[in-house]
Design a protein around this motif. Structure first.
Motif, PDB file in Angstrom:
ATOM      1  N   SER A  37       3.992  -5.631  -1.670  1.00 19.95           N
ATOM      2  CA  SER A  37       4.443  -4.240  -1.776  1.00 19.95           C
ATOM      3  C   SER A  37       3.899  -3.428  -0.612  1.00 19.95           C
ATOM      4  O   SER A  37       4.608  -2.596  -0.034  1.00 19.95           O
ATOM      5  CB  SER A  37       3.991  -3.618  -3.100  1.00 19.95           C
ATOM      6  OG  SER A  37       4.632  -4.258  -4.175  1.00 19.95           O
ATOM      7  N   ARG A  40       5.823  -4.498   2.558  1.00 19.00           N
ATOM      8  CA  ARG A  40       7.136  -3.838   2.532  1.00 19.00           C
ATOM      9  C   ARG A  40       7.016  -2.353   2.886  1.00 19.00           C
ATOM     10  O   ARG A  40       7.757  -1.848   3.728  1.00 19.00           O
ATOM     11  CB  ARG A  40       7.762  -3.977   1.141  1.00 19.00           C
ATOM     12  CG  ARG A  40       9.105  -3.248   1.014  1.00 19.00           C
ATOM     13  CD  ARG A  40       9.430  -2.825  -0.404  1.00 19.00           C
ATOM     14  NE  ARG A  40       8.359  -2.022  -0.981  1.00 19.00           N
ATOM     15  CZ  ARG A  40       8.009  -2.061  -2.259  1.00 19.00           C
ATOM     16  NH1 ARG A  40       8.626  -2.864  -3.107  1.00 19.00           N
ATOM     17  NH2 ARG A  40       7.031  -1.291  -2.705  1.00 19.00           N
ATOM     18  N   ASP A  41       6.076  -1.675   2.253  1.00 19.39           N
ATOM     19  CA  ASP A  41       5.917  -0.242   2.489  1.00 19.39           C
ATOM     20  C   ASP A  41       5.508   0.055   3.927  1.00 19.39           C
ATOM     21  O   ASP A  41       5.974   1.035   4.517  1.00 19.39           O
ATOM     22  CB  ASP A  41       4.909   0.355   1.510  1.00 19.39           C
ATOM     23  CG  ASP A  41       5.412   0.324   0.070  1.00 19.39           C
ATOM     24  OD1 ASP A  41       6.629   0.093  -0.142  1.00 19.39           O
ATOM     25  OD2 ASP A  41       4.578   0.519  -0.839  1.00 19.39           O
ATOM     26  N   LYS A  44       8.621  -0.227   6.011  1.00 23.86           N
ATOM     27  CA  LYS A  44       9.504   0.913   5.764  1.00 23.86           C
ATOM     28  C   LYS A  44       8.944   2.209   6.338  1.00 23.86           C
ATOM     29  O   LYS A  44       9.698   3.051   6.818  1.00 23.86           O
ATOM     30  CB  LYS A  44       9.759   1.055   4.268  1.00 23.86           C
ATOM     31  CG  LYS A  44      10.627  -0.070   3.710  1.00 23.86           C
ATOM     32  CD  LYS A  44      10.775   0.002   2.215  1.00 23.86           C
ATOM     33  CE  LYS A  44      11.962   0.838   1.853  1.00 23.86           C
ATOM     34  NZ  LYS A  44      12.275   0.780   0.422  1.00 23.86           N
ATOM     35  N   ARG A  52      14.778  -0.805  11.353  1.00 20.54           N
ATOM     36  CA  ARG A  52      14.826  -1.710  10.204  1.00 20.54           C
ATOM     37  C   ARG A  52      16.201  -2.346  10.064  1.00 20.54           C
ATOM     38  O   ARG A  52      16.327  -3.471   9.586  1.00 20.54           O
ATOM     39  CB  ARG A  52      14.445  -0.972   8.913  1.00 20.54           C
ATOM     40  CG  ARG A  52      12.954  -0.785   8.764  1.00 20.54           C
ATOM     41  CD  ARG A  52      12.521  -0.403   7.352  1.00 20.54           C
ATOM     42  NE  ARG A  52      13.461   0.351   6.569  1.00 20.54           N
ATOM     43  CZ  ARG A  52      13.605   1.677   6.589  1.00 20.54           C
ATOM     44  NH1 ARG A  52      12.854   2.414   7.378  1.00 20.54           N
ATOM     45  NH2 ARG A  52      14.486   2.270   5.818  1.00 20.54           N
ATOM     46  N   HIS A  68       7.752 -13.513  -2.587  1.00 20.62           N
ATOM     47  CA  HIS A  68       7.745 -12.448  -1.577  1.00 20.62           C
ATOM     48  C   HIS A  68       9.160 -12.028  -1.182  1.00 20.62           C
ATOM     49  O   HIS A  68       9.342 -10.999  -0.532  1.00 20.62           O
ATOM     50  CB  HIS A  68       7.018 -12.907  -0.309  1.00 20.62           C
ATOM     51  CG  HIS A  68       5.668 -13.493  -0.562  1.00 20.62           C
ATOM     52  ND1 HIS A  68       5.069 -14.362   0.316  1.00 20.62           N
ATOM     53  CD2 HIS A  68       4.795 -13.354  -1.598  1.00 20.62           C
ATOM     54  CE1 HIS A  68       3.885 -14.728  -0.158  1.00 20.62           C
ATOM     55  NE2 HIS A  68       3.695 -14.137  -1.313  1.00 20.62           N
ATOM     56  N   LYS A  71      10.568  -8.451  -1.630  1.00 16.22           N
ATOM     57  CA  LYS A  71       9.897  -7.419  -0.804  1.00 16.22           C
ATOM     58  C   LYS A  71      10.387  -7.478   0.636  1.00 16.22           C
ATOM     59  O   LYS A  71      10.600  -6.440   1.268  1.00 16.22           O
ATOM     60  CB  LYS A  71       8.381  -7.580  -0.860  1.00 16.22           C
ATOM     61  CG  LYS A  71       7.792  -7.475  -2.246  1.00 16.22           C
ATOM     62  CD  LYS A  71       8.029  -6.138  -2.900  1.00 16.22           C
ATOM     63  CE  LYS A  71       7.219  -5.980  -4.153  1.00 16.22           C
ATOM     64  NZ  LYS A  71       7.963  -5.976  -5.376  1.00 16.22           N
ATOM     65  N   TRP A  72      10.562  -8.690   1.183  1.00 14.41           N
ATOM     66  CA  TRP A  72      11.121  -8.809   2.539  1.00 14.41           C
ATOM     67  C   TRP A  72      12.517  -8.192   2.578  1.00 14.41           C
ATOM     68  O   TRP A  72      12.872  -7.479   3.506  1.00 14.41           O
ATOM     69  CB  TRP A  72      11.189 -10.267   2.982  1.00 14.41           C
ATOM     70  CG  TRP A  72       9.891 -10.934   3.282  1.00 14.41           C
ATOM     71  CD1 TRP A  72       9.388 -12.057   2.675  1.00 14.41           C
ATOM     72  CD2 TRP A  72       8.916 -10.570   4.270  1.00 14.41           C
ATOM     73  NE1 TRP A  72       8.172 -12.390   3.230  1.00 14.41           N
ATOM     74  CE2 TRP A  72       7.863 -11.489   4.206  1.00 14.41           C
ATOM     75  CE3 TRP A  72       8.840  -9.533   5.198  1.00 14.41           C
ATOM     76  CZ2 TRP A  72       6.746 -11.428   5.038  1.00 14.41           C
ATOM     77  CZ3 TRP A  72       7.725  -9.457   6.034  1.00 14.41           C
ATOM     78  CH2 TRP A  72       6.701 -10.398   5.946  1.00 14.41           C
ATOM     79  N   SER A  74      13.802  -5.866   0.551  1.00 18.47           N
ATOM     80  CA  SER A  74      13.776  -4.410   0.417  1.00 18.47           C
ATOM     81  C   SER A  74      13.160  -3.734   1.633  1.00 18.47           C
ATOM     82  O   SER A  74      13.379  -2.541   1.856  1.00 18.47           O
ATOM     83  CB  SER A  74      13.087  -3.976  -0.876  1.00 18.47           C
ATOM     84  OG  SER A  74      11.747  -4.379  -0.908  1.00 18.47           O
ATOM     85  N   ALA A  75      12.439  -4.496   2.465  1.00 17.36           N
ATOM     86  CA  ALA A  75      11.937  -3.958   3.737  1.00 17.36           C
ATOM     87  C   ALA A  75      13.067  -3.861   4.765  1.00 17.36           C
ATOM     88  O   ALA A  75      12.966  -3.101   5.724  1.00 17.36           O
ATOM     89  CB  ALA A  75      10.814  -4.826   4.285  1.00 17.36           C
TER      90      ALA A  75
END
Length: 160
Positions: A37, A40-41, A44, A52, A68, A71-72, A74-75
């Motif tokens: 997380s 990812r954050d 971002k 991105r 993982h 998260k990758w 959503s990044a």
């Protein structure tokens, strides 16, 4: 220079080969363990949306990399792969993946080539035996099988 502040206007796509240790839901660097997380954050928060948008694929060799994948994605990565369990077969699977991917094979088939490289799971079975003989209780968690999330058909020549 700092990639986050660099002029990347000529870069069309970014492919990440992520080579580090992993745990379920986190990755281990030399000095710390970081939750996915947070990874990812950080991506971002430190990359603009236009930067991105250039994130294409992430091939992870971290143990438990499947945990993982979301998260990758959503990044910003369009397609990602990670192992089901303890990742042990890089010595035989890394080259088939890279050769396939760099030749323009769709990501799905490059991952199939990587997964097929360990004939009869010999490397995973050997790793299990070594961990068992060392008295480690998680010997049964060895599973280098890579799982894909995202655009399976993506190639090195395409960017959606």
């Amino acid at each position: 220079s700092d990639v986050c502040s660099s002029d990347l206007s000529t870069v069309k796509a970014v492919d990440l080969i992520f080579v580090t240790h992993g745990l379920s839901g986190s990755v281990k660097f030399s000095d710390q363990t970081v939750s996915m997380s947070t990874v990812r954050d950080d991506i971002k928060n430190k990359l603009s949306s236009s930067k991105r948008a250039k994130l294409r694929m992430c091939f992870s060799t971290a143990c438990f990399g499947e945990s993982h994948n979301s998260k990758w994605k959503s990044a910003g990565f369009k397609v990602v792969s990670g192992s089901k369990g303890i990742y042990a077969d890089s010595a035989v699977s890394y080259l088939p993946f890279l050769a396939s991917w760099s030749a323009g094979v769709p990501f799905q088939y490059a991952i199939i080539a990587a997964n097929a490289a360990d004939t009869a799971n010999a490397v995973d079975l050997a790793a299990m035996a070594v961990l068992f003989a060392a008295g480690l209780s998680n010997w049964y968690e060895v599973d280098s099988t890579r799982v894909i999330s995202g655009n399976f058909a993506l190639t090195i020549g395409l960017m959606p």
